[in-house]
Design an enzyme around this catalytic site. Structure first.
Site, PDB file in Angstrom:
ATOM      1  N   ASP A 104      -3.249   4.290  -0.410  1.00  0.00           N
ATOM      2  CA  ASP A 104      -3.011   2.876  -0.689  1.00  0.00           C
ATOM      3  C   ASP A 104      -2.203   2.160   0.385  1.00  0.00           C
ATOM      4  OD1 ASP A 104      -4.522   2.694  -3.010  1.00  0.00           O
ATOM      5  OD2 ASP A 104      -2.920   3.545  -4.220  1.00  0.00           O
ATOM      6  N   ASP A 165     -10.964   2.797  -6.092  1.00  0.00           N
ATOM      7  CA  ASP A 165      -9.992   1.845  -5.545  1.00  0.00           C
ATOM      8  C   ASP A 165      -9.958   1.878  -4.012  1.00  0.00           C
ATOM      9  OD1 ASP A 165      -9.487   3.340  -7.886  1.00  0.00           O
ATOM     10  OD2 ASP A 165      -7.540   2.423  -8.165  1.00  0.00           O
TER      11      ASP A 165
END
Ligand code: GLY
Length: 388
Positions: A104, A165
């Site tokens: 991320d 994601d």
């Protein structure tokens, strides 16, 4: 992009002005923080000083500065820039907690330092975003053709978990390729996107959140339900990550297959959303009760739908664009708080469908909901800079 009606233009302008009026005050109050959610008084928390996992390495820490850059770019009010720059500096500490980082880093640095560099030319910001890109590139598994999402402690039976994601993290690599004038980063991002297309996107356009892959061959071990209702259900934020993530891969590469995939996932999303009058639940296949909504999925999907509408035939353009506007109007009607009573802009965001956790993380304030809602309105206002 499809053109807004005069009435909708007025609606967009009003929403933008209400966001700005609120956020001028909220940004001044919170300009030394990196918020994720609010406390019982409606005050933002602070991941810069928070406790694990809501600490400086928390995956959402780029959204506050990104949100501030959206508002700065749209208004040129200095308070937003100051809040964004402060957060970016605070985030440097996360580079030093290297073993807490994960894929991320795209969410964390592409819309914070990366946007700072792209808007202002700040060289230090460019370096921060390039460090993050190198970190992400180093997670690429050459045998499996994927970027590892999480770290070794999350592996099961020697298989790596790869999550949908990730499609929102790889734009950082497309950008790094351009800056370095070096196609390595782009090739890794495309290899990863191709794997996700094969392993996470189902025939009907819905998606798996988590798939376990062999680090030796890239073959699928098994899919997991992840943050959705159950295995085989349709986690709406996962759909949103895929809609926006695949259209971004198309924008950065020009490869039709990514646009086709974005449309396929978007079509499934719109078909399901039309059953609930465009009010988006946490999972399209969750039971009727309890009512769990997810405005973060709604707002992120709207951003992706607006982008898709720019690359379609006239008929399709209107279809995707209208769906985005309907979703945003449902948020505006039922979930947006334009007062300064609470720091958050949106209510009814939800983290995950985890039985046993009670109400925690459900129907609540989550920073990336505020970010994507503002980004969607920013796009409808006609601002051109693409933040991803
Ligand atoms: N990236 C984690 C989530 O969407 O909750």
């Amino acid at each position: 992009m499809y053109n807004l009606t005069e009435q909708d233009k007025q609606w967009v302008n009003e929403v933008w002005d209400k966001i700005d009026k609120k956020m001028c005050i909220v940004a001044e109050k919170n300009k030394h923080k990196i918020p994720y959610t609010v406390d019982e008084n409606g005050d933002f928390d602070d991941c810069a000083t928070g406790k694990f996992p809501y600490d400086i390495s928390w995956w959402t820490n780029g959204f506050w500065p990104g949100y501030m850059w959206l508002l700065y770019n749209g208004t040129k009010k200095n308070v937003y820039r100051e809040a964004a720059e402060n957060a970016e500096e605070l985030l440097d500490k996360a580079f030093l907690e290297y073993d807490h980082l994960h894929h991320d880093v795209g969410f964390m640095w592409h819309i914070s330092a990366g946007v700072n560099y792209r808007l202002t030319g700040n060289e230090k910001s460019k370096l921060r975003a390039l460090y993050a890109a190198d970190f992400l590139a180093a997670r690429f598994n050459i045998a499996g053709n994927y970027i590892r999402s999480w770290n070794a402690d999350s592996d099961t039976d020697g298989y790596n978990k790869v999550i949908i994601d990730s499609m929102m993290n790889i734009p950082l690599l497309y950008w790094a390729s351009e800056v370095h004038n070096d196609t390595r980063y782009k090739k890794m991002a495309m290899a990863h996107a191709d794997t996700i297309m094969r392993t996470h996107i189902r025939e009907d356009g819905t998606s798996h959140h988590i798939v376990e892959l062999s680090p030796e061959t890239g073959e699928v071990y098994k899919a997991l339900g992840g943050q959705g209702y159950e295995l085989g259900s349709t986690w709406t934020r996962g759909q949103a990550w895929a809609i926006y993530g695949f259209v971004l891969s198309y924008i950065h590469t020009g490869e039709e297959k990514y646009l086709m995939t974005a449309k396929k996932v978007a079509n499934a999303f719109i078909a399901c959303a039309s059953q609930s009058d465009f009010i988006i639940p946490l999972d399209f296949r969750q039971p009727e009760e309890p009512k769990i909504y997810d405005t973060t999925a709604a707002a992120c999907a709207a951003c992706g739908l607006i982008e898709i509408s720019k690359y379609c035939s006239e008929f399709d353009k209107k279809n995707y664009f209208d769906a985005a506007v309907k979703i945003l109007k449902r948020i505006d009607d039922g979930a947006a708080d334009y007062t300064t009573d609470n720091d958050n802009l949106l209510n009814y965001g939800s983290e995950a469908y985890y039985p046993g956790r009670g109400e925690a993380g459900l129907n609540t304030a989550i920073i990336y909901g505020d970010y994507y809602y503002t980004e969607a309105i920013y796009k409808l206002k006609g601002f051109k800079e693409l933040f991803w």
